[in-house]
Scaffold this motif. Structure first.
Motif, PDB file in Angstrom:
ATOM      1  N   ALA A  71       0.817  -1.223   0.000  1.00 25.48           N
ATOM      2  CA  ALA A  71       0.000   0.000   0.000  1.00 25.48           C
ATOM      3  C   ALA A  71       0.848   1.270   0.000  1.00 25.48           C
ATOM      4  N   PRO A  72       1.850   1.408   0.884  1.00 27.24           N
ATOM      5  CA  PRO A  72       2.656   2.633   0.860  1.00 27.24           C
ATOM      6  C   PRO A  72       3.371   2.870  -0.469  1.00 27.24           C
ATOM      7  N   GLN A  73       3.721   1.797  -1.178  1.00 23.05           N
ATOM      8  CA  GLN A  73       4.447   1.930  -2.438  1.00 23.05           C
ATOM      9  C   GLN A  73       3.532   2.147  -3.649  1.00 23.05           C
ATOM     10  N   LEU A  74       2.311   1.613  -3.559  1.00 25.09           N
ATOM     11  CA  LEU A  74       1.431   1.628  -4.728  1.00 25.09           C
ATOM     12  C   LEU A  74       0.436   2.786  -4.737  1.00 25.09           C
ATOM     13  N   VAL A  75       0.090   3.281  -3.578  1.00 21.96           N
ATOM     14  CA  VAL A  75      -0.850   4.411  -3.528  1.00 21.96           C
ATOM     15  C   VAL A  75      -0.243   5.595  -4.290  1.00 21.96           C
ATOM     16  N   GLY A  76      -1.045   6.154  -5.180  1.00 25.70           N
ATOM     17  CA  GLY A  76      -0.599   7.267  -6.009  1.00 25.70           C
ATOM     18  C   GLY A  76      -0.233   6.872  -7.421  1.00 25.70           C
ATOM     19  N   LEU A  77      -0.050   5.555  -7.682  1.00 19.66           N
ATOM     20  CA  LEU A  77       0.247   5.095  -9.039  1.00 19.66           C
ATOM     21  C   LEU A  77      -1.033   5.017  -9.870  1.00 19.66           C
ATOM     22  N   ASP A  78      -0.902   5.243 -11.163  1.00 20.17           N
ATOM     23  CA  ASP A  78      -2.027   5.127 -12.079  1.00 20.17           C
ATOM     24  C   ASP A  78      -2.362   3.645 -12.276  1.00 20.17           C
ATOM     25  N   VAL A  79      -3.646   3.287 -12.193  1.00 19.88           N
ATOM     26  CA  VAL A  79      -4.027   1.880 -12.316  1.00 19.88           C
ATOM     27  C   VAL A  79      -3.717   1.312 -13.696  1.00 19.88           C
ATOM     28  N   PHE A  80      -3.596   2.182 -14.704  1.00 17.22           N
ATOM     29  CA  PHE A  80      -3.284   1.688 -16.047  1.00 17.22           C
ATOM     30  C   PHE A  80      -1.792   1.427 -16.234  1.00 17.22           C
ATOM     31  N   ASP A  81      -0.982   1.840 -15.280  1.00 18.55           N
ATOM     32  CA  ASP A  81       0.458   1.582 -15.368  1.00 18.55           C
ATOM     33  C   ASP A  81       0.764   0.217 -14.750  1.00 18.55           C
ATOM     34  N   ARG A  82       0.253  -0.831 -15.395  1.00 15.97           N
ATOM     35  CA  ARG A  82       0.337  -2.169 -14.812  1.00 15.97           C
ATOM     36  C   ARG A  82       1.776  -2.652 -14.655  1.00 15.97           C
ATOM     37  N   GLU A  83       2.615  -2.372 -15.639  1.00 15.61           N
ATOM     38  CA  GLU A  83       3.997  -2.837 -15.546  1.00 15.61           C
ATOM     39  C   GLU A  83       4.754  -2.114 -14.435  1.00 15.61           C
ATOM     40  N   LYS A  84       4.418  -0.852 -14.204  1.00 16.22           N
ATOM     41  CA  LYS A  84       5.040  -0.131 -13.092  1.00 16.22           C
ATOM     42  C   LYS A  84       4.601  -0.738 -11.765  1.00 16.22           C
ATOM     43  N   ILE A  85       3.322  -1.084 -11.668  1.00 20.95           N
ATOM     44  CA  ILE A  85       2.812  -1.735 -10.452  1.00 20.95           C
ATOM     45  C   ILE A  85       3.512  -3.075 -10.244  1.00 20.95           C
ATOM     46  N   GLN A  86       3.675  -3.835 -11.331  1.00 16.27           N
ATOM     47  CA  GLN A  86       4.379  -5.116 -11.238  1.00 16.27           C
ATOM     48  C   GLN A  86       5.820  -4.924 -10.779  1.00 16.27           C
ATOM     49  N   ALA A  87       6.482  -3.920 -11.307  1.00 13.38           N
ATOM     50  CA  ALA A  87       7.881  -3.681 -10.961  1.00 13.38           C
ATOM     51  C   ALA A  87       8.031  -3.311  -9.490  1.00 13.38           C
ATOM     52  N   VAL A  88       7.091  -2.525  -8.979  1.00 15.53           N
ATOM     53  CA  VAL A  88       7.131  -2.144  -7.563  1.00 15.53           C
ATOM     54  C   VAL A  88       6.967  -3.379  -6.682  1.00 15.53           C
ATOM     55  N   MET A  89       5.984  -4.222  -6.990  1.00 14.33           N
ATOM     56  CA  MET A  89       5.762  -5.417  -6.171  1.00 14.33           C
ATOM     57  C   MET A  89       6.911  -6.409  -6.294  1.00 14.33           C
ATOM     58  N   ALA A  90       7.561  -6.440  -7.451  1.00 18.91           N
ATOM     59  CA  ALA A  90       8.663  -7.393  -7.672  1.00 18.91           C
ATOM     60  C   ALA A  90       9.855  -7.112  -6.775  1.00 18.91           C
ATOM     61  N   ARG A  91       9.953  -5.890  -6.238  1.00 17.45           N
ATOM     62  CA  ARG A  91      11.060  -5.581  -5.326  1.00 17.45           C
ATOM     63  C   ARG A  91      10.949  -6.376  -4.027  1.00 17.45           C
ATOM     64  N   THR A  92       9.729  -6.827  -3.692  1.00 16.69           N
ATOM     65  CA  THR A  92       9.504  -7.666  -2.518  1.00 16.69           C
ATOM     66  C   THR A  92       9.510  -9.119  -2.972  1.00 16.69           C
ATOM     67  N   ILE A  93      10.391  -9.926  -2.409  1.00 14.31           N
ATOM     68  CA  ILE A  93      10.491 -11.307  -2.876  1.00 14.31           C
ATOM     69  C   ILE A  93       9.343 -12.148  -2.306  1.00 14.31           C
ATOM     70  N   HIS A  94       9.051 -13.259  -2.987  1.00 16.63           N
ATOM     71  CA  HIS A  94       8.010 -14.207  -2.573  1.00 16.63           C
ATOM     72  C   HIS A  94       6.642 -13.493  -2.509  1.00 16.63           C
ATOM     73  N   ASN A  95       5.804 -13.816  -1.539  1.00 13.62           N
ATOM     74  CA  ASN A  95       4.474 -13.204  -1.396  1.00 13.62           C
ATOM     75  C   ASN A  95       3.663 -13.308  -2.695  1.00 13.62           C
ATOM     76  N   GLN A  96       3.687 -14.506  -3.297  1.00 16.44           N
ATOM     77  CA  GLN A  96       3.079 -14.707  -4.610  1.00 16.44           C
ATOM     78  C   GLN A  96       1.590 -14.397  -4.647  1.00 16.44           C
TER      79      GLN A  96
END
Length: 366
Positions: A71-96
């Motif tokens: 939530a702290p990392q994703l709030v404020g991102l555009d929902v259509f920027d899916r690859e940016k959202i993926q890249a942010v979550m990818a910084r955290t390992i596991h949690n599939q």
């Protein structure tokens, strides 16, 4: 349109019939409902099934990673920027499954915003999928009675037999009883959930060679590298990677190094975005896939239907979509129905994951 908040709601719904298998058992759906809220008031929804014995996630860990990390990392991102959202979550390992739920909820927002069903945005190949039902550990005659009941009631004629028990005769007998009782037209396959060694799996394959089984899923621990490769090379039927191919990189590794020649796709652990990449990779390499089941609720199951129906490659085989029937209740606002052995994609914009608010209020545990 920007993400304004991410909500993680723990809830619990008992199972009518617990499912037992080699890597554990499930008695309750102790899941987490994930909601992505936008600054325009659109809400996307997805379900998250913790599987501590498979991916290491628990209900509490999913809530924590949503609230404290994503939530702290994703709030404020555009929902259509899916690859940016993926890249942010990818910084955290596991949690599939936590990542998968965020992605599905984002797609739900996109579909609602555009006024389109997500299945059409993904590909729109078909409007329904054939259903496969999972059969857990039970005596062989009880398994046959259950399979016949599901065929009579729902038209299901594809069954996954949970195996991985010792002695091996328990599973071999179950497979033989199912084949004899269901006839040659029924589709049967086994899933050992890493319960055997490679040598034990080879013995089971030898003793069931005349049963016309479609494939064998996760016969042994994929870390048993040499044994697994020998098994795949010599097996008369495909060996499927499931737990050993939870993401794109692992799926590529297992196929390219000979650890499997069939892939299970589970949207609960990969969302729609990464799952689509896995499907594209598999199709390009000539590898078949099928839609697996994370012991999903109807909310999770409808996401699998939406994704599986979007692609020709995922629609080829029966999909594991029916185990929500073992639950005492569910949250989905428009309940699913299995008719003629198929589930149809829900109509309307989004991913079809809207929930019954009264039921959520009843079952939530926070």
């Amino acid at each position: 349109m920007k993400i304004a908040a991410i909500e993680a709601i723990p809830y619990s719904i008992p199972y009518r019939h617990p499912l037992h298998f080699a890597s554990g058992s499930v008695h309750e759906a102790d899941h987490v409902l994930v909601r992505v809220h936008t600054d325009d008031g659109v809400v996307g929804t997805a379900d998250t099934p913790p599987r501590p014995y498979t991916y290491g996630e628990t209900q509490k860990s999913i809530v924590a990673v949503m609230q404290d990390v994503f939530a702290p990392q994703l709030v404020g991102l555009d929902v259509f920027d899916r690859e940016k959202i993926q890249a942010v979550m990818a910084r955290t390992i596991h949690n599939q499954t936590a990542k998968g739920a965020v992605d599905i909820a984002v797609w739900d927002v996109i579909g609602k915003t555009l006024g389109q069903p997500v299945t059409k945005l993904l590909g729109g190949y078909t409007d329904s999928l054939r259903v496969s039902h999972m059969l857990g550990f039970k005596p062989a005659k009880e398994l046959l009675a259950l399979a016949l009941e599901f065929r009579e009631t729902y038209g299901i004629n594809t069954f996954k037999l949970k195996t991985g028990r010792r002695p091996l005769n328990l599973d071999i007998e179950a497979a033989k009883v199912l084949r004899e009782g269901l006839g040659e037209d029924a589709e049967l396959y086994m899933d050992a959930n890493r319960g055997w060694t490679a040598n034990e799996a080879a013995e089971v394959l030898r003793r069931t060679a005349d049963l016309g089984l479609q494939f064998l899923e996760e016969p042994d621990d994929a870390r048993e590298v040499l044994g697994r490769r020998r098994l795949v090379t010599n097996s008369p039927i495909p060996i499927a990677a499931d737990e050993s191919a939870a993401n794109l990189g692992e799926a590529a590794r297992e196929i390219l190094t000979g650890g499997a020649n069939l892939l299970s796709i589970k949207t609960a652990r990969s969302g729609f975005t990464e799952a689509a990449k896995i499907v594209g990779m598999a199709e390009g390499m000539g590898i078949d896939v099928y839609i697996g089941n994370q012991i999903d609720t109807q909310v999770g199951t409808v996401a699998s239907v939406v994704f599986g129906a979007a692609f020709a490659h995922t629609a080829k085989r029966a999909a594991e979509l029916s185990n929500y029937l073992d639950m005492t209740d569910d949250l989905l606002a428009q309940p699913l129905a299995i008719t003629g052995g198929r589930i149809h994609v829900p109509e309307g914009p989004g991913a079809g994951t809207d929930v019954d608010e009264d039921k959520l209020a009843h079952y939530r545990t926070d």
